[in-house]
Design an enzyme around this catalytic site. Structure first.
Site, mmCIF file in Angstrom:
data_model
loop_
_atom_site.group_PDB
_atom_site.id
_atom_site.type_symbol
_atom_site.label_atom_id
_atom_site.label_comp_id
_atom_site.label_asym_id
_atom_site.label_seq_id
_atom_site.Cartn_x
_atom_site.Cartn_y
_atom_site.Cartn_z
ATOM 1 N N TRP A 129 0.829 -1.199 0.000
ATOM 2 C CA TRP A 129 0.000 0.000 0.000
ATOM 3 C C TRP A 129 0.862 1.247 0.000
ATOM 4 O O TRP A 129 2.043 1.204 0.316
ATOM 5 C CB TRP A 129 -1.051 -0.011 1.122
ATOM 6 C CG TRP A 129 -0.558 -0.169 2.547
ATOM 7 C CD1 TRP A 129 0.673 -0.561 2.972
ATOM 8 C CD2 TRP A 129 -1.337 0.057 3.720
ATOM 9 N NE1 TRP A 129 0.714 -0.602 4.345
ATOM 10 C CE2 TRP A 129 -0.502 -0.228 4.834
ATOM 11 C CE3 TRP A 129 -2.641 0.455 3.971
ATOM 12 C CZ2 TRP A 129 -0.950 -0.106 6.155
ATOM 13 C CZ3 TRP A 129 -3.080 0.574 5.283
ATOM 14 C CH2 TRP A 129 -2.240 0.292 6.359
ATOM 15 N N ASN A 130 0.208 2.362 -0.383
ATOM 16 C CA ASN A 130 0.897 3.641 -0.499
ATOM 17 C C ASN A 130 0.083 4.733 0.175
ATOM 18 O O ASN A 130 -1.142 4.611 0.306
ATOM 19 C CB ASN A 130 1.018 4.054 -1.974
ATOM 20 C CG ASN A 130 1.784 3.060 -2.807
ATOM 21 O OD1 ASN A 130 2.980 2.888 -2.627
ATOM 22 N ND2 ASN A 130 1.089 2.392 -3.710
ATOM 23 N N HIS B 38 -6.962 19.267 -7.820
ATOM 24 C CA HIS B 38 -7.241 19.560 -9.237
ATOM 25 C C HIS B 38 -6.141 18.978 -10.124
ATOM 26 O O HIS B 38 -5.582 19.655 -10.977
ATOM 27 C CB HIS B 38 -7.417 21.072 -9.442
ATOM 28 C CG HIS B 38 -8.584 21.607 -8.671
ATOM 29 N ND1 HIS B 38 -9.789 21.937 -9.259
ATOM 30 C CD2 HIS B 38 -8.754 21.805 -7.340
ATOM 31 C CE1 HIS B 38 -10.641 22.339 -8.319
ATOM 32 N NE2 HIS B 38 -10.033 22.272 -7.148
ATOM 33 N N HIS C 189 -10.263 15.488 -13.217
ATOM 34 C CA HIS C 189 -10.792 15.901 -11.914
ATOM 35 C C HIS C 189 -12.093 16.666 -12.043
ATOM 36 O O HIS C 189 -12.495 17.068 -13.132
ATOM 37 C CB HIS C 189 -9.742 16.693 -11.124
ATOM 38 C CG HIS C 189 -9.500 18.073 -11.632
ATOM 39 N ND1 HIS C 189 -8.527 18.362 -12.549
ATOM 40 C CD2 HIS C 189 -10.100 19.260 -11.356
ATOM 41 C CE1 HIS C 189 -8.532 19.654 -12.812
ATOM 42 N NE2 HIS C 189 -9.489 20.235 -12.112
ATOM 43 N N ASP D 208 -14.448 19.836 -10.701
ATOM 44 C CA ASP D 208 -14.487 21.166 -10.074
ATOM 45 C C ASP D 208 -15.840 21.328 -9.379
ATOM 46 O O ASP D 208 -16.881 21.326 -10.045
ATOM 47 C CB ASP D 208 -14.391 22.282 -11.120
ATOM 48 C CG ASP D 208 -12.987 22.479 -11.695
ATOM 49 O OD1 ASP D 208 -12.016 21.937 -11.133
ATOM 50 O OD2 ASP D 208 -12.887 23.209 -12.704
ATOM 51 N N HIS E 121 -15.109 25.854 -5.578
ATOM 52 C CA HIS E 121 -13.761 26.109 -6.112
ATOM 53 C C HIS E 121 -13.585 27.579 -6.497
ATOM 54 O O HIS E 121 -12.485 28.114 -6.383
ATOM 55 C CB HIS E 121 -13.529 25.212 -7.324
ATOM 56 C CG HIS E 121 -12.225 25.401 -8.042
ATOM 57 N ND1 HIS E 121 -11.016 25.540 -7.378
ATOM 58 C CD2 HIS E 121 -11.927 25.467 -9.367
ATOM 59 C CE1 HIS E 121 -10.052 25.679 -8.278
ATOM 60 N NE2 HIS E 121 -10.571 25.658 -9.481
ATOM 61 N N HIS F 283 -15.066 28.974 -15.255
ATOM 62 C CA HIS F 283 -15.002 28.854 -13.794
ATOM 63 C C HIS F 283 -15.971 29.833 -13.136
ATOM 64 O O HIS F 283 -16.743 29.474 -12.235
ATOM 65 C CB HIS F 283 -13.575 29.102 -13.300
ATOM 66 C CG HIS F 283 -12.650 27.948 -13.538
ATOM 67 N ND1 HIS F 283 -11.960 27.780 -14.723
ATOM 68 C CD2 HIS F 283 -12.317 26.896 -12.750
ATOM 69 C CE1 HIS F 283 -11.234 26.666 -14.639
ATOM 70 N NE2 HIS F 283 -11.426 26.114 -13.465
#
Ligand code: MN
Length: 257
Positions: free
Chosen positions: A61-62, A69, A73, A75, A79, A207
């Protein structure tokens, strides 16, 4: 009653296919660079915890580090300052993550002109040819830009005047944001706005207007060329980050064969 059994059968037989619209998420995944005096988002990075070794004999695992973002991804409205009182990514209603997809294919125009911007007249012509964009739709803006997705320099396509990547005009962003009931916009580029959108009459109109009108953005999509113009169903699944402004996102499309 809806027939999910038919859908299950269609998935099992392959007559409905699942197309992955997500870019691989790794350290080399391109991210947005802002002018140096501003805060910067982080590249994706894996940090090993253990891999069948003395720190964890039977498991791998990590931890991971990333900006919200990064890569493909989502938004969320919060945001942008225009959506600051609207939903964070954990608050977006799940029914508003799934919807019919329409594909506006302007790959040819974007290949000829990297600063190509979709305008209202393009959308009206598209609707005349394909019918009205349905309520609750994901509008997928196909530009072919994902072909640069493994080359951060080509993906940003910047010169001394800044990045050159396709987007929407202010009027077109305003049209979608205020005159339609779509869920949001999906793009192949690093963000929903054009590379040159800082210099528009309204900077960053996608945006500003989409998020301020409770609509969403999906970025760095791939495989939009594998979707029909209409008829696919898209499922966007951002992480439910409490208070988050967005999230890396797995985006899947159901397509009838
Ligand atoms: Mn974003």
């Amino acid at each position: 009653m809806a027939d999910l059994k038919a859908l299950a059968n269609d998935l099992a037989s392959g007559s409905v296919q699942v197309i992955d619209l997500t870019a691989p998420l790794q350290e080399s995944t391109p991210i947005l660079g802002l002018p140096p005096e501003m805060g910067q988002t982080a590249n994706f990075k894996l940090e090993l915890i253990s891999r069948y070794d003395e720190k964890g004999p039977a498991w791998y695992w990590n931890n991971f580090h990333t900006g919200e973002h990064t890569g493909t991804h989502f938004d969320a409205p919060i945001h942008w300052v225009t959506g600051k009182d609207l939903d964070d990514v954990s608050q977006v209603p799940p029914a508003r993550l799934v919807g019919p997809a329409v594909v506006l294919d302007f790959a040819k125009e974007a290949a000829a002109n990297p600063d190509f911007c979709l305008d209202v007249s393009h959308v009206q012509a598209w609707e005349k040819a394909n019918g009205a964009i349905p309520k609750g739709a994901w509008v997928m803006f196909r530009t072919g830009w994902s072909k640069f997705g493994d080359d951060a320099k080509a993906f940003a396509n910047a010169d001394e005047n800044g990045p050159h990547t396709p987007g929407l005009t202010v009027e077109c962003a305003e049209y979608f944001a205020t005159k339609t009931e779509i869920l949001g916009m999906g793009v192949e580029t690093v963000g929903t706005d054009a590379g040159g959108a800082f210099g528009f009459s309204m900077p960053f109109p996608c945006h500003t207007l989409f998020l301020g009108n409770n609509k969403y953005g999906l970025t760095q999509l791939r495989n939009l060329d594998k979707l029909p113009t209409t008829g696919a169903i898209v499922i966007a699944a951002p992480l439910k980050i409490v208070g988050g402004s967005g999230s890396p996102c797995r985006v899947l499309a159901l397509v009838a064969k």
